[in-house]
Design an enzyme around this catalytic site. Structure first.
Site, PDB file in Angstrom:
ATOM      1  N   ASP A  67       0.816  -1.211   0.000  1.00 29.30           N
ATOM      2  CA  ASP A  67       0.000   0.000   0.000  1.00 29.30           C
ATOM      3  C   ASP A  67       0.851   1.264   0.000  1.00 29.30           C
ATOM      4  OD1 ASP A  67       0.936  -0.424   2.580  1.00 29.30           O
ATOM      5  OD2 ASP A  67      -1.030  -0.730   3.465  1.00 29.30           O
ATOM      6  N   HIS A 138      -7.395  -4.684  10.161  1.00 30.83           N
ATOM      7  CA  HIS A 138      -7.119  -4.471   8.733  1.00 30.83           C
ATOM      8  C   HIS A 138      -5.804  -5.118   8.319  1.00 30.83           C
ATOM      9  CE1 HIS A 138      -5.028  -0.358   9.553  1.00 30.83           C
ATOM     10  NE2 HIS A 138      -4.101  -1.174   9.115  1.00 30.83           N
ATOM     11  N   GLU A 143      -9.751  -1.891   5.234  1.00 32.48           N
ATOM     12  CA  GLU A 143     -10.423  -1.578   6.481  1.00 32.48           C
ATOM     13  C   GLU A 143     -11.664  -2.454   6.665  1.00 32.48           C
ATOM     14  OE1 GLU A 143      -8.840   0.182   8.445  1.00 32.48           O
ATOM     15  OE2 GLU A 143      -8.379   2.199   7.789  1.00 32.48           O
TER      16      GLU A 143
HETATM   17  C1  GLP Z   1      -0.664   0.356   8.541  1.00 32.12           C
HETATM   18  C2  GLP Z   1      -0.205  -0.427   7.306  1.00 32.12           C
HETATM   19  C3  GLP Z   1      -0.390  -1.889   7.507  1.00 32.12           C
HETATM   20  C4  GLP Z   1       0.217  -2.303   8.825  1.00 32.12           C
HETATM   21  C5  GLP Z   1      -0.497  -1.614   9.947  1.00 32.12           C
HETATM   22  C6  GLP Z   1       0.027  -1.993  11.312  1.00 32.12           C
HETATM   23  O1  GLP Z   1      -2.011   0.532   8.554  1.00 32.12           O
HETATM   24  N1  GLP Z   1      -0.896  -0.034   6.117  1.00 32.12           N
HETATM   25  O2  GLP Z   1       0.191  -2.600   6.424  1.00 32.12           O
HETATM   26  O3  GLP Z   1       0.124  -3.687   8.982  1.00 32.12           O
HETATM   27  O4  GLP Z   1      -0.307  -0.220   9.776  1.00 32.12           O
HETATM   28  O5  GLP Z   1       1.151  -1.232  11.609  1.00 32.12           O
HETATM   29  P1  GLP Z   1       2.171  -1.520  12.771  1.00 32.12           P
HETATM   30  O6  GLP Z   1       2.964  -2.695  12.335  1.00 32.12           O
HETATM   31  O7  GLP Z   1       3.003  -0.268  12.862  1.00 32.12           O
HETATM   32  O8  GLP Z   1       1.383  -1.768  13.984  1.00 32.12           O
END
Ligand code: GLP
Length: 241
Positions: A67, A138, A143
């Site tokens: 993304d 998500h 979402e």
């Molecule tokens: C964002 C990204 C996701 C990721 C999520 C969790 O939303 N688009 O791909 O998995 O955050 O992030 P973190 O690993 O910092 O908790």
């Protein structure tokens, strides 16, 4: 789903990096799907270490990222383009022309999104897709919703996601509210999926993903239907199982 609980993030990183390195060392033109966020950072550090020790080369690897934020340029310090280069790509020998990260500001969104999925297919599909999980369940930026999305598309981010990530931008008002993300369908086509979750703030999402119904209200729950989904958790993230 294969669920493994590790003592800490370091142990997860050793396992996840090991899975990726084995693939890269055993396949001619491997395709890896990378994720951003804090969850995979230790894994990326392990990969860099192995590369520096001469144990793996990424010369023949093609990558696809999940993304990218809309509205900010890829040169922005908070873009996923910058994140991936700083945390991995600039420190290994992957060829820049083999790196694919969604364009957050395409002139024609539909054309770009269709082209992204088409390119993944042309490369033979993703061998290993790394995932984190959002506090609301998500994956990528898919979402909670009424339907499981299919292909890459433009999404409006939820308040929960803005709240979880606005610290990087200084305030919620500065954080982009839309993103381009691979769809659930695009992610599910990956041959192997490795989802990494650490910390107590992920425990509810992890419980819903593994023990809840398969529902688009918890997008990660679809992984129950994947034939090779490996869920790597620390003890806190696994604490509600
Ligand atoms: C964002 C990204 C996701 C990721 C999520 C969790 O939303 N688009 O791909 O998995 O955050 O992030 P973190 O690993 O910092 O908790």
């Amino acid at each position: 789903m294969e669920i493994k609980v590790f003592k800490n993030d370091e142990e997860i990183a050793e396992k996840a990096a090991g899975d990726i390195i084995s693939l890269v060392n055993s396949k001619n033109n491997p395709v890896i799907g990378f994720a951003t966020g804090a969850s995979p950072v230790s894994t990326y550090k392990r990969i860099i270490k192995a590369y520096n020790e001469g144990k793996v080369s990424f010369k023949n690897v093609t990558s696809f990222n999940l993304d990218e934020y809309c509205t900010i340029p890829k040169s922005d310090k908070n873009s996923y383009y910058t994140f991936m280069h700083e945390n991995l790509f600039d420190k290994i020998d992957i060829d820049e022309k083999n790196i694919n990260i969604p364009d957050g500001n395409p002139a024609n969104v539909e054309e770009f999104c269709n082209g992204y999925d088409k390119k993944i297919a042309e490369k033979g599909g993703i061998d290993i897709q790394i995932l984190g999980i959002g506090r609301n369940g998500h994956i990528g930026f898919n979402e909670p919703s009424d339907i499981f999305t299919e292909q890459t598309y433009k999404v409006k981010l939820t308040e929960s996601t803005v709240e979880a990530n606005d610290k990087y931008f200084g305030s919620a008002s500065l954080m982009p509210k839309e993103a381009i993300t691979m769809g659930i369908g695009s992610i599910m086509k990956s041959k192997t999926i490795i989802l990494i979750a650490c910390g107590i703030e992920k425990a509810e999402a992890v419980r819903d993903m593994i023990k809840g119904n398969v529902t688009p209200e918890c997008p990660a729950s679809i992984l129950q239907k994947h034939s090779d989904a490996r869920i790597y958790l620390d003890e806190d993230a696994a604490s509600l199982l």
